[in-house]
Motif scaffolding. Structure first.
Motif, PDB file in Angstrom:
ATOM      1  N   HIS A 146       0.985  -1.256  -0.098  1.00  0.00           N
ATOM      2  CA  HIS A 146      -0.055   0.051  -0.007  1.00  0.00           C
ATOM      3  C   HIS A 146       0.939   1.294  -0.027  1.00  0.00           C
ATOM      4  CE1 HIS A 146      -3.004   2.807   1.139  1.00  0.00           C
ATOM      5  NE2 HIS A 146      -4.228   2.080   0.966  1.00  0.00           N
ATOM      6  N   ASP A 147       0.622   1.964  -0.989  1.00  0.00           N
ATOM      7  CA  ASP A 147       1.647   3.280  -1.037  1.00  0.00           C
ATOM      8  C   ASP A 147       1.158   4.587  -0.434  1.00  0.00           C
ATOM      9  OD1 ASP A 147      -0.656   4.026  -2.770  1.00  0.00           O
ATOM     10  OD2 ASP A 147       0.703   3.800  -4.658  1.00  0.00           O
ATOM     11  N   THR A 151      -0.567  -1.855  -4.366  1.00  0.00           N
ATOM     12  CA  THR A 151       0.521  -2.325  -5.278  1.00  0.00           C
ATOM     13  C   THR A 151       0.475  -3.881  -5.254  1.00  0.00           C
ATOM     14  OG1 THR A 151       2.336  -1.941  -3.787  1.00  0.00           O
ATOM     15  CG2 THR A 151       2.051  -0.292  -5.174  1.00  0.00           C
ATOM     16  N   THR A 176       4.805  -4.684 -11.726  1.00  0.00           N
ATOM     17  CA  THR A 176       4.013  -4.156 -10.514  1.00  0.00           C
ATOM     18  C   THR A 176       2.746  -3.571 -11.109  1.00  0.00           C
ATOM     19  OG1 THR A 176       6.077  -3.814  -9.150  1.00  0.00           O
ATOM     20  CG2 THR A 176       4.089  -2.719  -8.564  1.00  0.00           C
ATOM     21  N   SER A 192      -1.172  -1.432  -9.966  1.00  0.00           N
ATOM     22  CA  SER A 192      -1.757  -0.712  -8.684  1.00  0.00           C
ATOM     23  C   SER A 192      -3.312  -0.457  -8.959  1.00  0.00           C
ATOM     24  CB  SER A 192      -0.814   0.876  -8.861  1.00  0.00           C
ATOM     25  OG  SER A 192      -1.007   1.428 -10.210  1.00  0.00           O
TER      26      SER A 192
END
Length: 395
Positions: free
Chosen positions: A132-133, A138, A149, A151
């Motif tokens: 988690h950004d 992600t 990757t 998202s």
């Protein structure tokens, strides 16, 4: 690559959810084909729901959790979808609905609905890592030897439980849940055959008989099947979800009647006949042979007093035994326990503390009885999450 929604798991719940989410939705699965458990269910004909499905047919740490989803997307809603796609079906017993042709019809229907909704499907894709950004999720994947990757704003855990590991079942959903500080309850195999270490039923393997089986105060009246390893059949699978190790189970071999008066009448007319011979007209012969040794049944009918007959009949209606264990996740149809529903919204399936994270199907701590109930939970919970996601603002 950025998506509105990524669904982990192309099983019943995951595909159902993808038919509802709207926006850019991607379903990921490690298998070569979607809906593998659907394909093998019901002997290849998929017991896709039950006409009598209701909250009372489910086990959970919170028995009220399933009510919202089940009431908003019912068995009749799914039956309508099946009918719209021209899939012929029939009721087998106890409200269980099966495809006339093949379970593959249900998979094809869901794939068609997904395509119409614009949802993508990537198979043979491994989930390497989830993160988690701060604004979204992600998902690091491995596909065709390459890492990538992805998202997304919404992440749906639909990878099921641990049952039938040979089909690729893992505890992935639990691992991801713990990563986001969601509690996972103790898990164990459910709807699973019992085993006995002494091999006591090997000689009568294959014999089946209708019974009332009881474990922990919960009873089911269906068929019991003796196996080389122990006990199976619908009645045994049902009570296995309520049984705990070292506890006894009770079997009533005459759930619909009491044989006492019948044997008493026969004693008057045919007293010289052997007791086991007469019992073999009421129960499978091989089972009577087994019971004769286990319960010391012998002699002629005339030799039996009323007290002796009553004692025997009571024993046959309350046959107590303690299994060594069960066959475990290897053959279990479901996993009991899972991601704690206290951390989820019963209306949307969204994690209360992690916006955009959803848990559906068997991954959550909701387990149905045998007979199409677990599929109905997959449809209902997948629909509920999909509807909630569809209403969220898109990126």
């Amino acid at each position: 690559m950025t998506w509105d929604t990524i669904i982990l798991g192309a099983g019943a719940a995951g595909m159902m959810c993808a038919t509802q989410t709207g926006g850019r939705t991607l379903v990921l699965d490690h298998a070569k084909a979607p809906g593998e458990k659907i394909r093998i269910s019901g002997g290849g004909r998929c017991n896709f729901t039950n006409m009598y499905a209701g909250p009372e047919n489910f086990l959970s740490g919170n028995p009220h959790f399933c009510k919202s989803a089940l009431s908003r997307y019912t068995q009749w809603d799914f039956i309508d979808m099946v009918a719209r796609h021209g899939i012929a079906y029939h009721e087998k017993t106890l409200g269980q609905l099966f495809c006339d042709n093949s379970a593959k019809d249900i998979i094809a229907m869901l794939r068609t609905e997904m395509a119409q909704a614009g949802a993508g499907l990537w198979l043979e894709t491994q989930i390497a890592q989830v993160g988690h950004d701060g604004t979204g999720f992600t998902v690091e994947i491995e596909k065709s030897g390459r890492r990538e990757t992805l998202s997304c704003r919404n992440l749906v855990l639909a990878t099921g439980g641990k049952s039938i590991p040979k089909m690729g079942a893992t505890g992935l959903a639990y691992d991801i849940a713990r990563q986001f500080d969601l509690r996972v309850t103790d898990t164990r195999a459910g709807l699973v055959p019992f085993t006995f270490s002494d091999g006591r039923f090997k000689a009568i393997s294959g014999v089946a008989h209708p019974v009332r089986a009881t474990a922990n105060g919960t009873a089911f009246e269906e068929a019991m099947l003796f196996t080389h390893r122990g006990l199976s059949g619908p009645a045994m699978l049902q009570i296995s979800s309520y049984w705990r190790e070292s506890q006894p189970i009770h079997i009533n071999l005459f759930p619909d009647n009491d044989p006492f008066e019948e044997l008493r009448t026969r004693r008057q007319a045919q007293g010289r006949r052997n007791l086991t011979t007469e019992l073999a007209t009421l129960l499978p012969g091989r089972l009577v042979e087994h019971l004769a040794g286990e319960m010391n049944i012998s002699g002629n009918l005339a030799d039996q007093s009323d007290l002796a007959l009553r004692t025997l009949c009571d024993a046959l209606k309350n046959w107590e035994m303690t299994p060594t264990g069960t066959e475990g996740y290897r053959t279990a149809e479901v996993t009991l326990g899972g991601i704690d529903t206290d951390g989820l919204s019963s209306k949307t399936m969204e994690a209360k503390t992690v916006p955009g994270l959803y848990v559906i199907g068997e991954a959550a701590d909701v387990t149905g009885w045998l007979g199409g109930f677990n599929f109905q939970w997959a449809w209902s919970s997948g629909w509920a999450a999909g509807q909630a996601i569809a209403k969220r603002p898109k990126a």
